[in-house]
Motif scaffolding. Sequence first.
Motif, PDB file in Angstrom:
ATOM      1  N   SER A 170       0.861  -1.183   0.000  1.00 55.93           N
ATOM      2  CA  SER A 170       0.000   0.000   0.000  1.00 55.93           C
ATOM      3  C   SER A 170       0.900   1.237   0.000  1.00 55.93           C
ATOM      4  N   VAL A 171       0.804   2.027  -1.050  1.00 51.68           N
ATOM      5  CA  VAL A 171       1.674   3.191  -1.236  1.00 51.68           C
ATOM      6  C   VAL A 171       0.848   4.451  -0.974  1.00 51.68           C
ATOM      7  N   GLU A 172       1.118   5.131   0.109  1.00 54.09           N
ATOM      8  CA  GLU A 172       0.327   6.308   0.463  1.00 54.09           C
ATOM      9  C   GLU A 172       0.839   7.554  -0.258  1.00 54.09           C
ATOM     10  N   TYR A 173      -0.087   8.407  -0.652  1.00 53.74           N
ATOM     11  CA  TYR A 173       0.255   9.654  -1.338  1.00 53.74           C
ATOM     12  C   TYR A 173      -0.669  10.759  -0.844  1.00 53.74           C
ATOM     13  N   GLU A 174      -0.228  11.988  -0.997  1.00 54.99           N
ATOM     14  CA  GLU A 174      -1.041  13.154  -0.664  1.00 54.99           C
ATOM     15  C   GLU A 174      -1.426  13.886  -1.933  1.00 54.99           C
ATOM     16  N   LEU A 175      -2.578  14.517  -1.911  1.00 54.76           N
ATOM     17  CA  LEU A 175      -2.994  15.325  -3.044  1.00 54.76           C
ATOM     18  C   LEU A 175      -2.097  16.561  -3.158  1.00 54.76           C
ATOM     19  N   SER A 176      -1.834  16.956  -4.386  1.00 55.51           N
ATOM     20  CA  SER A 176      -1.049  18.165  -4.628  1.00 55.51           C
ATOM     21  C   SER A 176      -1.955  19.395  -4.598  1.00 55.51           C
ATOM     22  N   ASP A 177      -1.361  20.564  -4.635  1.00 55.57           N
ATOM     23  CA  ASP A 177      -2.151  21.800  -4.716  1.00 55.57           C
ATOM     24  C   ASP A 177      -2.975  21.816  -5.996  1.00 55.57           C
ATOM     25  N   GLU A 178      -2.391  21.277  -7.062  1.00 54.08           N
ATOM     26  CA  GLU A 178      -3.127  21.200  -8.335  1.00 54.08           C
ATOM     27  C   GLU A 178      -4.343  20.289  -8.198  1.00 54.08           C
ATOM     28  N   ASP A 179      -4.187  19.159  -7.502  1.00 48.00           N
ATOM     29  CA  ASP A 179      -5.307  18.245  -7.278  1.00 48.00           C
ATOM     30  C   ASP A 179      -6.411  18.924  -6.469  1.00 48.00           C
ATOM     31  N   ARG A 180      -6.008  19.655  -5.435  1.00 53.94           N
ATOM     32  CA  ARG A 180      -7.005  20.322  -4.584  1.00 53.94           C
ATOM     33  C   ARG A 180      -7.763  21.392  -5.370  1.00 53.94           C
ATOM     34  N   GLU A 196     -27.989  26.838 -13.019  1.00 51.28           N
ATOM     35  CA  GLU A 196     -28.511  26.787 -14.387  1.00 51.28           C
ATOM     36  C   GLU A 196     -29.757  25.913 -14.511  1.00 51.28           C
ATOM     37  N   GLY A 197     -30.095  25.223 -13.448  1.00 50.89           N
ATOM     38  CA  GLY A 197     -31.280  24.375 -13.491  1.00 50.89           C
ATOM     39  C   GLY A 197     -31.045  23.003 -14.081  1.00 50.89           C
ATOM     40  N   ARG A 198     -29.816  22.612 -14.204  1.00 52.93           N
ATOM     41  CA  ARG A 198     -29.483  21.255 -14.681  1.00 52.93           C
ATOM     42  C   ARG A 198     -28.449  20.643 -13.735  1.00 52.93           C
ATOM     43  N   PRO A 199     -28.882  20.325 -12.534  1.00 52.77           N
ATOM     44  CA  PRO A 199     -27.969  19.863 -11.475  1.00 52.77           C
ATOM     45  C   PRO A 199     -27.244  18.567 -11.839  1.00 52.77           C
ATOM     46  N   MET A 200     -26.026  18.435 -11.310  1.00 53.85           N
ATOM     47  CA  MET A 200     -25.261  17.197 -11.473  1.00 53.85           C
ATOM     48  C   MET A 200     -25.901  16.102 -10.642  1.00 53.85           C
ATOM     49  N   SER A 201     -25.955  14.921 -11.183  1.00 52.64           N
ATOM     50  CA  SER A 201     -26.405  13.784 -10.384  1.00 52.64           C
ATOM     51  C   SER A 201     -25.315  13.437  -9.377  1.00 52.64           C
ATOM     52  N   GLN A 202     -25.695  12.699  -8.335  1.00 57.99           N
ATOM     53  CA  GLN A 202     -24.704  12.268  -7.358  1.00 57.99           C
ATOM     54  C   GLN A 202     -23.619  11.424  -8.019  1.00 57.99           C
ATOM     55  N   GLU A 203     -24.028  10.608  -8.998  1.00 56.40           N
ATOM     56  CA  GLU A 203     -23.058   9.761  -9.691  1.00 56.40           C
ATOM     57  C   GLU A 203     -22.058  10.616 -10.466  1.00 56.40           C
ATOM     58  N   GLU A 204     -22.549  11.635 -11.173  1.00 52.26           N
ATOM     59  CA  GLU A 204     -21.650  12.531 -11.901  1.00 52.26           C
ATOM     60  C   GLU A 204     -20.662  13.205 -10.953  1.00 52.26           C
ATOM     61  N   PHE A 205     -21.184  13.676  -9.831  1.00 52.77           N
ATOM     62  CA  PHE A 205     -20.364  14.410  -8.874  1.00 52.77           C
ATOM     63  C   PHE A 205     -19.264  13.517  -8.305  1.00 52.77           C
ATOM     64  N   TRP A 206     -19.641  12.334  -7.828  1.00 49.06           N
ATOM     65  CA  TRP A 206     -18.650  11.447  -7.233  1.00 49.06           C
ATOM     66  C   TRP A 206     -17.658  10.926  -8.270  1.00 49.06           C
ATOM     67  N   THR A 207     -18.124  10.721  -9.506  1.00 48.71           N
ATOM     68  CA  THR A 207     -17.220  10.286 -10.570  1.00 48.71           C
ATOM     69  C   THR A 207     -16.171  11.346 -10.868  1.00 48.71           C
ATOM     70  N   ALA A 208     -16.601  12.609 -10.889  1.00 48.55           N
ATOM     71  CA  ALA A 208     -15.667  13.707 -11.152  1.00 48.55           C
ATOM     72  C   ALA A 208     -14.632  13.836 -10.045  1.00 48.55           C
ATOM     73  N   LEU A 209     -15.077  13.712  -8.786  1.00 47.49           N
ATOM     74  CA  LEU A 209     -14.136  13.768  -7.671  1.00 47.49           C
ATOM     75  C   LEU A 209     -13.164  12.583  -7.714  1.00 47.49           C
ATOM     76  N   ALA A 210     -13.688  11.408  -8.006  1.00 48.20           N
ATOM     77  CA  ALA A 210     -12.843  10.215  -8.032  1.00 48.20           C
ATOM     78  C   ALA A 210     -11.772  10.317  -9.106  1.00 48.20           C
ATOM     79  N   ARG A 211     -12.111  10.935 -10.221  1.00 46.04           N
ATOM     80  CA  ARG A 211     -11.135  11.067 -11.301  1.00 46.04           C
ATOM     81  C   ARG A 211      -9.930  11.904 -10.867  1.00 46.04           C
ATOM     82  N   VAL A 212     -10.166  12.920 -10.062  1.00 39.55           N
ATOM     83  CA  VAL A 212      -9.049  13.729  -9.563  1.00 39.55           C
ATOM     84  C   VAL A 212      -8.058  12.841  -8.825  1.00 39.55           C
ATOM     85  N   HIS A 213      -8.567  11.952  -7.988  1.00 42.12           N
ATOM     86  CA  HIS A 213      -7.697  11.054  -7.228  1.00 42.12           C
ATOM     87  C   HIS A 213      -7.005  10.051  -8.148  1.00 42.12           C
TER      88      HIS A 213
END
Length: 370
Positions: A170-180, A196-213
């Motif tokens: 298990s290799v631990e890492y920290e997020l960079s300033d760019e990631d944050r 805008e009246g077209r909210p992100m679904s929870q799935e879209e939101f969590w997928t976008a956050l997960a991609r950063v990691h």
Amino acid sequence: MYSIYLQSAVVARQAIDSVIITATGTDLLDQWTNQLYAVASNLTPKFRVLKHYETHHEKDEYELDPENSVLVVSRNLLRNMLRSLTRPTRKHLLLIHDEVHGLGSPANIEELEGLSEDIAYRLGLSATPEREYDEEGTAFIERNVGLVIYRFSLEDAIRRGILCEFDYYSVEYELSDEDRQRIKNVYSLRAARQTEGRPMSQEEFWTALARVHKISRTKLPYFKELLDQHPEILERCLVFVEDRQYGEEVINIIHHYRYDFHTYYAEDDRQKLVDFVNGEISCLITCHRISQGIDIQSLRSVVLFSSARSKLETIQRMGRCLRKDPANPSKRAVVVDFIRVQDEDTEKLNADQIRKEWLTSLSKICQKVT
């Protein structure tokens, strides 16, 4: 292979005279076909093996005479196949869904609901039959295939020596300033979409956050440090990355340690997988193409730059290297996993830390000596 033996048993009892096997991906479908040839020819009566996927188009031949036939068909072509089945054929048919968790996708729910009715025998195979965070997809599988009738856990498989023991890095890492900043951008996008009246679904939101990691570049120097100490990790190794661009950065590190590596993305030649199986390539860098089902017994290591929140994907990927190798009875697998450090301002473990606890526990299981 266990399902092939089951097929032989029900044929011997004359309970069925026809089989359809469905899965996703040419590699897995080819694997099924190659294993079926020897089995089908030894059945009484003998069965023929037909294929309907990729460049193979033998559905019509099966429909004309399904008796004593096995049809291997891609899941995306299954709808028309099931609609064409006659009632007499359904009464003596065994339908096998490999990697059955994939059957519960929204597209399959729309396409395949109810089309398995009246089929005498239905069997689903998966190391992870339930779809995490998807009750609707799991319910669809239960309606159209059935409930789980037998479980054999990873823990039991390792203890029984069916899967091999493994070492876990298990290799631990920290997020960079760019990631944050990217994470802040995701939150800003969600707020803007709400306005805008077209909210992100929870799935879209969590997928976008997960991609950063998943594409955090701070993992890369830790990977190099690990290889400095353990270059043998790259021998018979699959490296899972989020996308080709990130894979190129990983390759820039790997080429300092080995020359016999290649990518295996959707657009890459299947021959590269064949070369890997035959030992001509020692390390493959891939995304999702060979996460599931493929049996490469000589595979020793997996490196998980990209891991999903659910256990499903992790089990499928690490399962590739846990398979026993008759040519190497003493094989011990290696799983390398990148773990985001725990936030100091919260006691609740993040998804990576939870996965670390689980895999650490799993890696301590030893085969029982009988």
